[in-house]
Design an enzyme around this catalytic site. Sequence first.
Site, PDB file in Angstrom:
ATOM      1  N   ASP B 246       0.881  -1.192   0.053  1.00 17.13           N
ATOM      2  CA  ASP B 246       0.047  -0.188   0.040  1.00 17.13           C
ATOM      3  C   ASP B 246       0.790   1.558  -0.153  1.00 17.13           C
ATOM      4  OD1 ASP B 246      -2.136  -1.664   0.033  1.00 17.13           O
ATOM      5  OD2 ASP B 246      -2.643  -1.313   2.436  1.00 17.13           O
ATOM      6  N   ASP B 365     -13.995  -6.558  -3.427  1.00  9.32           N
ATOM      7  CA  ASP B 365     -14.205  -6.852  -2.105  1.00  9.32           C
ATOM      8  C   ASP B 365     -15.497  -7.343  -1.635  1.00  9.32           C
ATOM      9  OD1 ASP B 365     -12.003  -5.352  -1.527  1.00  9.32           O
ATOM     10  OD2 ASP B 365     -13.057  -3.444  -0.997  1.00  9.32           O
TER      11      ASP B 365
END
Lengths: 195, 486
Positions: B246, B365
């Site tokens: 990230d 997701d």
Amino acid sequence: MIQIIDYGAGNLKSVACALEKLGQDYQTIKYPEEIADSAKIIFPGVGAAGNAMRKLTESGFAAKIPQLRNPFLGICLGMQLLSGFSEESETTCLGIINGQTKRFPESVKIPQIGWNRVKIKKDCDLFQGLPDDSYFYFVNSYYVSAPEKFVLGETSYGLDFVSACKKMNFYGVQFHPEKSGDIGLKLLNNFCKLC
Amino acid sequence: MLILPAIDIINGGCVRLTKGNYSEVSKYSLKPIDAAKKFINEGATFLHIVDLDGAKIGRPVNYKQIFEIAKDLKIDVQVGGGIRKYTDAKFLLENGVRRVVLGTSFVEKPALISRLTKEFGNDRIAISLDLKNGKLMTKGWNKNNLINIPDIIDLLKKLQIVYVIITDVEKDGMLEGPNLKNINIFVKSGFKVIVAGGVTSKNDIDNAEKAFAYGCIIGKALYEGKIELRQCFKNNLAKRIIPCMDIDNWRVVKGINFQNLKDAGDPVALAKFYSEMGADELIFLDITATIEKRKTFCSLVSKIAENINIPFTVGGGIRSLEDVSRLLNSGADKVAICSYALTNPEFVKEVATKFGAQCVVISIDAKKTEKGWEVYINGGRINTKIDVVEFAKEMQKLGAGEILLNSLDSDGTKKGYDVELLKAVSSAVNLPIIASSGAGSEEDFLKAFRDGGADAALAASLFHSKKLLITDLKKYLLKNNVTIRI
């Protein structure tokens, strides 16, 4: 000197970065007139065959490439375009290697994405010093079905397909040497050393 | 080794062999072309066709069916059955048949063989040999005068034959597997040997390969379900291990705990480190993805591309073709499209058309609800009520090249990937699936690959924290028979 053909199909950055690492003198070219007699040519490609052939025809590369006698390396789509015909949008290709580009069978996931082994079928300069069954990085939904006499390497993905081929000065690899770690760099270096 | 499924034609139909009843050839409901299509879908690249009517009367008759397969399906075929005349062989070879198979006529008509090899090349002719007890069985020829193998070899060499099809079952009719000893004699004499007859199991195929046979014809065992065709073809594609980073403003954030790196938060240094550890691919997610930081992210991508030479995917806030183009031109191989694929499915199609399906990764997701798994957006805050499996199928149709499957239920738990979710999606779409969320141990990876059907597995903090080293993980997976690149 290495010349990378830029015909607007896919990015050339990875190939350029790899040549940079190898300390090779290279340039990208957009027009067939730019091809130097002494240069070795890299013909990369991602994306669709139909679009790529259209661009090659427009730029004049399609007419020029088959006449070349320079060491020539087609990568991925670049290898497929060396065949006579691609099932991908029913495209007539350059016809240098008499064979067809076919879609993988439904028994495997398409596209093939990842590292797969290349079984060397014939000794040649390109694989000089590389261990048999080495892993290379592949990203493809289609493969070239070429006559045995042109086959340099084979790979198994639901069927055994030609992952490297050669006819005269024309080499083709279905994998991406520029994305295949050190072993890929070695192969590119072998190509750069060809005379 | 080449695997050649056999298609036997009688009366224009395919000999349909009902399970366990080979002698029952009365039903011809399966068209030869349909059988061929089925084999091609399962991976066949070369078919062995026998014109049984032709074999009976001594000249091929089922031309229509043969040409339909060879020409329309554009697949390599070799054809046998009653080919005894030059004109018959020529007709087949000039109409899309790759190779003709001639039987015992080679001992009767050497001139025919010579003419064919001279005219068409010896890769277009194969001689079928029925061996028994080390001798050639010749039908309709002098039965009492069996020829010994060395004499056959001499004769074939004189005729410049390279391809031979050997049917040799030591104990006739016992289906005990091919006689490898004789195969070996021919292989050593320089022939390309195609093994036929007696191939009843995967084991027989493996043995033929070990004996350096060029090919293997499978007929009966295929129809009887003793061998599944797709399992005859190898698949050496390795499962991928993918560290995910990230990124916030040129820094890797969350769970970084590297002591041996000068700057553990530097994505370029970390990328190089993982690449050297044997990571198969890398993923970088721009977690802020604001317009002003986008430029920085592109320069970072460029820097990464200059420093590693394994593939990598970038994602975070991708909403336009221009975004994609800029990232790919900076050196990324693929882009991960997240919530934008939900609100603008057409965008997926546009990216796939312009840049190719191979660079489109759809990140989903998923969260379990009473209805199954549903797609969430905004970091899990909003339930779109869209079924995950249906959405994945839709994405495949639109041209996605890969699915990155995150589970909101297992995220951060370190209790393993959601194997049930993986199974549900990987069995519904024919795209590579990247397992994500929940990895806590090496066993979790094994389960994702073995039970979940995942093609790649991603982890972030597990790798960043150094709790699991990729080198150790790969050794473990290899030991557990997962195909892994070391």
